[in-house]
Scaffold this motif. Structure first.
Motif, PDB file in Angstrom:
ATOM      1  N   THR A 106     -37.689 -37.595   2.778  1.00  0.00           N
ATOM      2  CA  THR A 106     -37.051 -37.206   1.468  1.00  0.00           C
ATOM      3  C   THR A 106     -37.795 -35.696   1.404  1.00  0.00           C
ATOM      4  O   THR A 106     -37.008 -34.719   1.092  1.00  0.00           O
ATOM      5  CB  THR A 106     -37.390 -37.955  -0.027  1.00  0.00           C
ATOM      6  OG1 THR A 106     -38.673 -38.278  -0.105  1.00  0.00           O
ATOM      7  CG2 THR A 106     -36.632 -39.199   0.155  1.00  0.00           C
ATOM      8  N   LYS A 107     -39.063 -35.657   1.436  1.00  0.00           N
ATOM      9  CA  LYS A 107     -39.735 -34.250   1.697  1.00  0.00           C
ATOM     10  C   LYS A 107     -39.274 -33.317   2.657  1.00  0.00           C
ATOM     11  O   LYS A 107     -38.914 -32.197   2.437  1.00  0.00           O
ATOM     12  CB  LYS A 107     -41.225 -34.550   1.522  1.00  0.00           C
ATOM     13  CG  LYS A 107     -41.851 -35.108   0.209  1.00  0.00           C
ATOM     14  CD  LYS A 107     -43.268 -35.156   0.208  1.00  0.00           C
ATOM     15  CE  LYS A 107     -43.977 -35.977  -1.018  1.00  0.00           C
ATOM     16  NZ  LYS A 107     -45.283 -36.048  -0.564  1.00  0.00           N
ATOM     17  N   ALA A 108     -39.259 -33.938   3.586  1.00  0.00           N
ATOM     18  CA  ALA A 108     -38.747 -33.221   4.926  1.00  0.00           C
ATOM     19  C   ALA A 108     -37.143 -32.707   4.771  1.00  0.00           C
ATOM     20  O   ALA A 108     -36.938 -31.573   4.999  1.00  0.00           O
ATOM     21  CB  ALA A 108     -38.599 -34.198   6.000  1.00  0.00           C
ATOM     22  N   LEU A 109     -36.377 -33.649   4.150  1.00  0.00           N
ATOM     23  CA  LEU A 109     -35.099 -33.233   3.988  1.00  0.00           C
ATOM     24  C   LEU A 109     -34.930 -32.046   2.873  1.00  0.00           C
ATOM     25  O   LEU A 109     -34.189 -30.991   3.136  1.00  0.00           O
ATOM     26  CB  LEU A 109     -34.255 -34.137   3.605  1.00  0.00           C
ATOM     27  CG  LEU A 109     -33.869 -35.407   4.870  1.00  0.00           C
ATOM     28  CD1 LEU A 109     -33.160 -36.388   4.290  1.00  0.00           C
ATOM     29  CD2 LEU A 109     -33.118 -34.752   6.057  1.00  0.00           C
ATOM     30  N   LYS A 110     -35.747 -32.274   1.901  1.00  0.00           N
ATOM     31  CA  LYS A 110     -35.833 -30.996   0.955  1.00  0.00           C
ATOM     32  C   LYS A 110     -36.434 -29.757   1.442  1.00  0.00           C
ATOM     33  O   LYS A 110     -35.783 -28.669   1.399  1.00  0.00           O
ATOM     34  CB  LYS A 110     -36.916 -31.531  -0.172  1.00  0.00           C
ATOM     35  CG  LYS A 110     -35.988 -32.449  -1.172  1.00  0.00           C
ATOM     36  CD  LYS A 110     -37.164 -32.785  -2.215  1.00  0.00           C
ATOM     37  CE  LYS A 110     -36.557 -33.978  -2.977  1.00  0.00           C
ATOM     38  NZ  LYS A 110     -37.383 -34.582  -4.046  1.00  0.00           N
ATOM     39  N   LYS A 111     -37.507 -29.849   2.447  1.00  0.00           N
ATOM     40  CA  LYS A 111     -37.782 -28.521   3.015  1.00  0.00           C
ATOM     41  C   LYS A 111     -36.824 -27.862   3.905  1.00  0.00           C
ATOM     42  O   LYS A 111     -36.706 -26.869   3.815  1.00  0.00           O
ATOM     43  CB  LYS A 111     -39.016 -28.890   3.749  1.00  0.00           C
ATOM     44  CG  LYS A 111     -40.267 -29.057   3.127  1.00  0.00           C
ATOM     45  CD  LYS A 111     -41.418 -29.574   4.090  1.00  0.00           C
ATOM     46  CE  LYS A 111     -42.548 -30.091   3.430  1.00  0.00           C
ATOM     47  NZ  LYS A 111     -43.665 -30.675   4.327  1.00  0.00           N
ATOM     48  N   LEU A 112     -36.177 -28.821   4.762  1.00  0.00           N
ATOM     49  CA  LEU A 112     -35.171 -28.371   5.617  1.00  0.00           C
ATOM     50  C   LEU A 112     -33.816 -27.783   4.817  1.00  0.00           C
ATOM     51  O   LEU A 112     -33.275 -26.665   5.117  1.00  0.00           O
ATOM     52  CB  LEU A 112     -34.598 -29.413   6.283  1.00  0.00           C
ATOM     53  CG  LEU A 112     -35.600 -29.824   7.397  1.00  0.00           C
ATOM     54  CD1 LEU A 112     -35.045 -31.148   7.919  1.00  0.00           C
ATOM     55  CD2 LEU A 112     -35.778 -28.732   8.542  1.00  0.00           C
ATOM     56  N   PHE A 143     -27.868 -32.247  -0.139  1.00  0.00           N
ATOM     57  CA  PHE A 143     -28.711 -30.960   0.419  1.00  0.00           C
ATOM     58  C   PHE A 143     -27.716 -30.055   1.323  1.00  0.00           C
ATOM     59  O   PHE A 143     -28.209 -28.893   1.754  1.00  0.00           O
ATOM     60  CB  PHE A 143     -29.766 -31.412   1.113  1.00  0.00           C
ATOM     61  CG  PHE A 143     -30.769 -31.850   0.235  1.00  0.00           C
ATOM     62  CD1 PHE A 143     -30.914 -31.490  -1.099  1.00  0.00           C
ATOM     63  CD2 PHE A 143     -31.872 -32.882   0.626  1.00  0.00           C
ATOM     64  CE1 PHE A 143     -32.031 -32.016  -2.005  1.00  0.00           C
ATOM     65  CE2 PHE A 143     -32.841 -33.365  -0.290  1.00  0.00           C
ATOM     66  CZ  PHE A 143     -33.032 -32.981  -1.574  1.00  0.00           C
ATOM     67  N   ASN A 144     -26.567 -30.556   1.584  1.00  0.00           N
ATOM     68  CA  ASN A 144     -25.486 -30.055   2.368  1.00  0.00           C
ATOM     69  C   ASN A 144     -26.220 -29.508   4.011  1.00  0.00           C
ATOM     70  O   ASN A 144     -26.024 -28.362   4.287  1.00  0.00           O
ATOM     71  CB  ASN A 144     -25.209 -28.534   1.804  1.00  0.00           C
ATOM     72  CG  ASN A 144     -24.075 -28.195   2.382  1.00  0.00           C
ATOM     73  OD1 ASN A 144     -22.999 -28.835   3.023  1.00  0.00           O
ATOM     74  ND2 ASN A 144     -23.722 -26.735   2.251  1.00  0.00           N
ATOM     75  N   LEU A 145     -26.592 -30.510   4.469  1.00  0.00           N
ATOM     76  CA  LEU A 145     -27.782 -30.543   5.648  1.00  0.00           C
ATOM     77  C   LEU A 145     -26.514 -30.421   6.907  1.00  0.00           C
ATOM     78  O   LEU A 145     -27.010 -30.099   8.089  1.00  0.00           O
ATOM     79  CB  LEU A 145     -28.589 -31.607   5.867  1.00  0.00           C
ATOM     80  CG  LEU A 145     -29.774 -31.280   4.786  1.00  0.00           C
ATOM     81  CD1 LEU A 145     -30.705 -32.647   4.627  1.00  0.00           C
ATOM     82  CD2 LEU A 145     -30.499 -30.222   5.282  1.00  0.00           C
ATOM     83  N   LEU A 146     -25.480 -30.989   6.927  1.00  0.00           N
ATOM     84  CA  LEU A 146     -24.646 -31.122   7.913  1.00  0.00           C
ATOM     85  C   LEU A 146     -23.385 -29.561   8.010  1.00  0.00           C
ATOM     86  O   LEU A 146     -23.096 -29.132   7.065  1.00  0.00           O
ATOM     87  CB  LEU A 146     -23.597 -32.206   8.102  1.00  0.00           C
ATOM     88  CG  LEU A 146     -24.275 -33.569   8.195  1.00  0.00           C
ATOM     89  CD1 LEU A 146     -23.281 -34.502   8.013  1.00  0.00           C
ATOM     90  CD2 LEU A 146     -24.673 -33.549   9.721  1.00  0.00           C
ATOM     91  N   ASP A 147     -23.303 -29.375   9.024  1.00  0.00           N
ATOM     92  CA  ASP A 147     -22.207 -28.088   9.457  1.00  0.00           C
ATOM     93  C   ASP A 147     -20.903 -28.969   9.041  1.00  0.00           C
ATOM     94  O   ASP A 147     -20.857 -30.191   9.040  1.00  0.00           O
ATOM     95  CB  ASP A 147     -22.151 -27.780  10.809  1.00  0.00           C
ATOM     96  CG  ASP A 147     -23.016 -26.576  11.070  1.00  0.00           C
ATOM     97  OD1 ASP A 147     -23.547 -25.866  10.010  1.00  0.00           O
ATOM     98  OD2 ASP A 147     -23.402 -26.561  12.192  1.00  0.00           O
ATOM     99  N   GLU A 148     -19.953 -28.226   8.947  1.00  0.00           N
ATOM    100  CA  GLU A 148     -18.638 -28.822   8.479  1.00  0.00           C
ATOM    101  C   GLU A 148     -18.168 -30.128   9.116  1.00  0.00           C
ATOM    102  O   GLU A 148     -17.636 -31.132   8.780  1.00  0.00           O
ATOM    103  CB  GLU A 148     -17.480 -27.764   8.199  1.00  0.00           C
ATOM    104  CG  GLU A 148     -16.161 -28.186   7.732  1.00  0.00           C
ATOM    105  CD  GLU A 148     -15.051 -27.225   7.468  1.00  0.00           C
ATOM    106  OE1 GLU A 148     -13.979 -27.616   7.150  1.00  0.00           O
ATOM    107  OE2 GLU A 148     -15.441 -26.218   7.914  1.00  0.00           O
ATOM    108  N   ASN A 149     -18.099 -29.915  10.557  1.00  0.00           N
ATOM    109  CA  ASN A 149     -17.760 -30.718  11.480  1.00  0.00           C
ATOM    110  C   ASN A 149     -18.827 -31.775  12.049  1.00  0.00           C
ATOM    111  O   ASN A 149     -18.776 -32.734  13.148  1.00  0.00           O
ATOM    112  CB  ASN A 149     -16.947 -30.474  12.688  1.00  0.00           C
ATOM    113  CG  ASN A 149     -15.533 -29.632  12.362  1.00  0.00           C
ATOM    114  OD1 ASN A 149     -15.010 -30.308  11.438  1.00  0.00           O
ATOM    115  ND2 ASN A 149     -15.281 -28.653  12.732  1.00  0.00           N
ATOM    116  N   GLY A 150     -20.014 -31.647  11.307  1.00  0.00           N
ATOM    117  CA  GLY A 150     -21.227 -32.495  11.703  1.00  0.00           C
ATOM    118  C   GLY A 150     -21.140 -33.765  11.443  1.00  0.00           C
ATOM    119  O   GLY A 150     -20.507 -34.187  10.537  1.00  0.00           O
ATOM    120  N   LEU A 151     -21.980 -34.685  12.128  1.00  0.00           N
ATOM    121  CA  LEU A 151     -21.975 -36.039  11.924  1.00  0.00           C
ATOM    122  C   LEU A 151     -23.396 -36.379  11.530  1.00  0.00           C
ATOM    123  O   LEU A 151     -24.351 -36.040  12.256  1.00  0.00           O
ATOM    124  CB  LEU A 151     -21.439 -36.912  13.073  1.00  0.00           C
ATOM    125  CG  LEU A 151     -19.964 -36.707  13.515  1.00  0.00           C
ATOM    126  CD1 LEU A 151     -19.905 -37.352  14.890  1.00  0.00           C
ATOM    127  CD2 LEU A 151     -19.093 -37.334  12.263  1.00  0.00           C
TER     128      LEU A 151
END
Length: 193
Positions: A106-112, A143-151
Motif C-alpha cells: 500500500t505504501k509502495a503504490l502510494k509512493k508510485l 491511484f490511476n496507476l495503469l495507462d489507459e490500455n494497461g492491464l
C-alpha cells in the motif's frame, strides 16, 4: 525456478532456502508464467511493468527477459529484496532497467502514484490467504496507476476467485490447474475496442 523465454531463457534464478523463519513463498509456476507471457509477449517491448509481491523477482525478470523497458519490483520482506538484487546482478541486468521498492504494497503504490508513475502491466501475486484482491484493485484504480490500455493481472486461487466492484473491469479470466489469472482494465473505452 528458471526464465522461460527471451534474452535470458533457460537461466536459473536463486530462491530462498527453506527455513522455519522464512515466510511461505509460493512462486508463480512455470505453467502459469508461460501462459501469461504467451498472452503478453507481443506487447512487452519497451513497456513499464510492475511486479507487486515480487518474491524472488521471477515474474518481473521474465518481463525484462522478454523486452520490458523497465520493471519496478515491490516486496515487503528485506530478505527477498536482497534476493531480487542478487538475481538481477547475476543476470547482468542494467540498474537503469529496474527499481526495487522494499516496502508494504500500500505504501509502495502510494509512493508510485505520488511520483506520477503509470504502468502498462501490473502483475500482483499476493499471499492467497490474506484476501488483498479488492484492496489491490481499488488502490490501482484510485491511484490511476495503469495507462489507459494497461492491464492489472491478478494471480489467485481457483477455489476462491474474487469479484471486483465492477465486473466490466474483467477483460479475461483463465484457469491453470489450481490457479486463476484475472486480467482487468478500468478504461471505459477498453471493452468497446
Amino acid at each position: 525456478m528458471r526464465i522461460i523465454g527471451g534474452k535470458y531463457k533457460g537461466r536459473k534464478l536463486f530462491s530462498m532456502p527453506k527455513r522455519k523463519d522464512t515466510k511461505l513463498l509460493r512462486p508463480t509456476t512455470d505453467r502459469v508464467k508461460e501462459s501469461v507471457f504467451s498472452i503478453l509477449d507481443e506487447y512487452l517491448e519497451g513497456v513499464r511493468f510492475l511486479d507487486l509481491f515480487a518474491g524472488t523477482g521471477n515474474v518481473g525478470i521474465e518481463a525484462l527477459s522478454r523486452g520490458a523497458g523497465e520493471v519496478v519490483f515491490v516486496e515487503s520482506d528485506r530478505r527477498f529484496c536482497e534476493l531480487i538484487k542478487k538475481n538481477l546482478k547475476t543476470l547482468g541486468i542494467s540498474p537503469d532497467k529496474y527499481r526495487i521498492i522494499c516496502d508494504d504494497y500500500t505504501k509502495a503504490l502510494k509512493k508510485l502514484a505520488s511520483a506520477g508513475r503509470k504502468f502498462d502491466f501490473i502483475y500482483a501475486d499476493p499471499p492467497y490467504e490474506k484476501g488483498y484482491y479488492n484492496r489491490i484493485v481499488n488502490l490501482v484504480k484510485n491511484f490511476n496507476l495503469l495507462d489507459e490500455n494497461g492491464l492489472l493481472i491478478l494471480e489467485e486461487p481457483k477455489s476462491n476467485p474474487f469479484l471486483p466492484n465492477d465486473i466490466k473491469w474483467i477483460v479475461e479470466r483463465r484457469n491453470y490447474g489450481t490457479t486463476t489469472v484475472t486480467f482487468l482494465n478500468f478504461a471505459e473505452s477498453f471493452s468497446e475496442e
